[in-house]
Design an enzyme around this catalytic site. Structure first.
Site, PDB file in Angstrom:
ATOM      1  N   CYS A 139       0.830  -1.210   0.000  1.00 22.95           N
ATOM      2  CA  CYS A 139       0.000   0.000   0.000  1.00 22.95           C
ATOM      3  C   CYS A 139       0.863   1.259   0.000  1.00 22.95           C
ATOM      4  O   CYS A 139       1.400   1.647   1.043  1.00 22.95           O
ATOM      5  CB  CYS A 139      -0.928  -0.015   1.217  1.00 22.95           C
ATOM      6  SG  CYS A 139      -1.932   1.460   1.369  1.00 22.95           S
ATOM      7  N   CYS A 143      -0.402   4.112   2.189  1.00 24.81           N
ATOM      8  CA  CYS A 143      -0.169   3.893   3.628  1.00 24.81           C
ATOM      9  C   CYS A 143       1.300   4.159   3.974  1.00 24.81           C
ATOM     10  O   CYS A 143       1.603   4.789   4.978  1.00 24.81           O
ATOM     11  CB  CYS A 143      -0.459   2.449   4.042  1.00 24.81           C
ATOM     12  SG  CYS A 143      -1.962   1.736   3.409  1.00 24.81           S
ATOM     13  N   ASP A 144       2.206   3.639   3.176  1.00 24.76           N
ATOM     14  CA  ASP A 144       3.607   3.557   3.588  1.00 24.76           C
ATOM     15  C   ASP A 144       4.575   4.385   2.757  1.00 24.76           C
ATOM     16  O   ASP A 144       5.747   4.508   3.126  1.00 24.76           O
ATOM     17  CB  ASP A 144       4.070   2.082   3.549  1.00 24.76           C
ATOM     18  CG  ASP A 144       3.264   1.209   4.512  1.00 24.76           C
ATOM     19  OD1 ASP A 144       2.868   1.730   5.578  1.00 24.76           O
ATOM     20  OD2 ASP A 144       3.032   0.032   4.212  1.00 24.76           O
TER      21      ASP A 144
END
Ligand code: NDP
Length: 312
Positions: free
Chosen positions: A138, A141-142
Site C-alpha cells: 500500500c 499507507c507507507d
C-alpha cells in the site's frame, strides 16, 4: 451443518474500518449488532505501520492501535464482537442464514458485508520476512517513509501504475517491474507512468528475492526471456499485483463484477438482495482507504436501520 442457531437483528461480517463503523452506528441505533471479526481481526490496517492520513490523528497512529480504538468504540455501545469466520450463507431465505465456522448459524434480519479485500502477494519467503520492514502492499499507507529514496513496484495493472505514480512524487526513483512488455493498466494510467521522468520501466522481469539486512536494500529480478538475474538497489518494495475481495461465499447470490467486487446501488450500500448491504473494500476497488471504508460502513448501518424500520 451448523450445530446451533441464533437470531440477530443486524449481522456484520468483518472488522476493518467499515465493519466497526457500521457496528458503532448500528449499536447506537439500538440494532443490537453482532459482529464476526473474520480471519484477520482488525483487517488490513493491522499489517501496516503508521497511519498518517486518517483524520483525527494529527500525530499519526499505528494501524493495529487504531483498529483497537475502533473495536473499543464499537464495544462501548454494546456491539457483540466475536471471533469467527462466515463459511457459507443462504440469502434466498428470510431471515438470512449465515454459517459461522460451520458451527453456529445466525438467522439475520439484515446483513452488512464488510469482509474487505486481501492484497495478493508474490509468494516469496523474503516478501513475508520483510513485510513491514521495506515490503508493503500500500503506497498511500507507507509511501511517506520512502521520501527521497529509491523503491520498486511490481505489477502492470492500474494499481501498480497508481502506486508508482504516487510514489514518484515522494521518491527519488521508482522502478516499475512488470513480467510482460506491455501494461495491463488503462491507457490514461499508462500515459501517466510513461511521462513521469523518475519512473523507470523494467519490462519482462519477475522478482526472485528481496534482499536486505534488517530492512530491504535490494531486489533480485530475473529476465523472463533469458533467465539472467540482476540486482536493483532499492529501499522499499511495493507489491501491486491486485487484490482479491473476500466475497467468495456470496458467489451466485449477490451481483459482483468480474473480479469479485460486490456491486451496490449508486449512492448506497444496498446490494441486489434487499436487506443485504456491502461496505468497504469488498465493494470498492477504486478508493480503498480506511476513511472511505468507514464512511461506507456508516452508510450501511443507516440503510440497515431504515430497512428494518420499513419492515415494522
Ligand atoms: P490487475 O489484475 O488489473 O493487474 C494485476 C497486475 O499484476 C497484472 O499486470 C499482472 O500481470 C500482475 N501480476 C499478477 N500476478 C503476478 C505475479 N505473480 N507476478 C508478477 N506480476 C503479477 O489488478 P489491479 O489491482 O491493478 O486492478 C484490479 C481492478 O481494479 C482493475 O479492473 C483495475 O482497472 C481496477 N482499478 C482501478 C483503479 C482506478 O480506476 N483508479 C485503480 C486501481 C485498480 P499481467 O498483466 O501479466 O497479468
Amino acid at each position: 451443518m451448523s450445530e446451533q442457531q441464533e437470531r440477530a437483528n443486524c449481522l456484520i461480517l468483518g472488522s476493518g474500518p467499515a465493519g466497526y463503523t457500521a457496528a458503532i452506528y448500528a449499536a447506537r441505533a439500538d440494532l443490537k449488532p453482532v459482529l464476526y471479526q473474520g480471519l484477520q481481526p482488525g483487517g488490513q490496517l493491522t499489517i501496516t505501520t503508521d497511519v498518517e492520513n486518517y483524520p483525527g490523528y494529527p500525530d499519526g497512529v499505528k494501524g493495529p492501535d487504531m483498529m483497537m480504538d475502533f473495536q473499543k468504540q464499537a464495544a462501548r455501545f454494546g456491539t457483540d464482537i466475536r471471533f469467527g469466520l462466515a463459511t457459507s450463507a443462504d440469502l434466498s431465505v428470510r431471515p438470512f442464514r449465515v454459517d459461522i465456522d460451520e458451527k453456529t448459524q445466525i438467522l439475520a434480519n439484515t446483513l452488512i458485508i464488510s469482509t474487505g479485500a486481501s492484497a495478493r502477494w508474490l509468494g516469496l519467503e523474503s516478501e513475508q520476512r520483510f513485510n513491514g520492514f521495506g515490503v508493503s502492499a500500500c503506497a498511500t499507507c507507507d509511501g511517506f517513509f520512502y521520501r527521497g529514496l529509491t523503491v520498486a513496484v511490481v505489477g502492470g495493472g492500474d494499481t501498480a501504475c497508481e502506486e508508482a505514480a504516487y510514489l514518484s512524487k515522494l521518491c527519488k526513483k521508482v522502478y516499475l517491474i512488470h513480467r510482460r512488455d506491455e501494461l495491463r493498466a488503462s491507457k490514461v494510467m499508462q500515459h501517466r507512468v510513461m511521462k513521469t521522468d523518475n519512473i523507470e520501466m523494467v519490462w519482462n522481469h519477475i522478482p526472485k528475492e528481496i534482499v536486505g539486512d534488517k530492512t530491504v536494500n535490494g531486489v533480485l529480478i530475473e529476465d523472463v526471456k533469458t533467465g539472467r538475474v540482476e540486482r536493483l538497489d532499492v529501499d522499499g518494495f511495493f507489491v501491486a499485483i491486485g487484490h482479491t475481495p473476500n466475497s467468495g461465499i456470496f458467489k451466485g447470490q449477490l451481483d459482483m463484477d468480474g473480479n469479485g467486487y460486490l456491486i451496490t446501488r449508486s449512492d448506497s450500500t444496498q446490494t441486489n438482495v434487499p436487506g443485504v448491504f456491502a461496505a468497504g473494500d469488498v465493494q470498492d476497488h477504486v478508493f480503498r482507504q480506511a476513511v472511505t471504508a468507514a464512511g461506507s460502513g456508516c452508510m450501511a448501518a443507516i440503510e440497515a436501520e431504515r430497512f428494518l424500520a420499513d419492515l415494522d
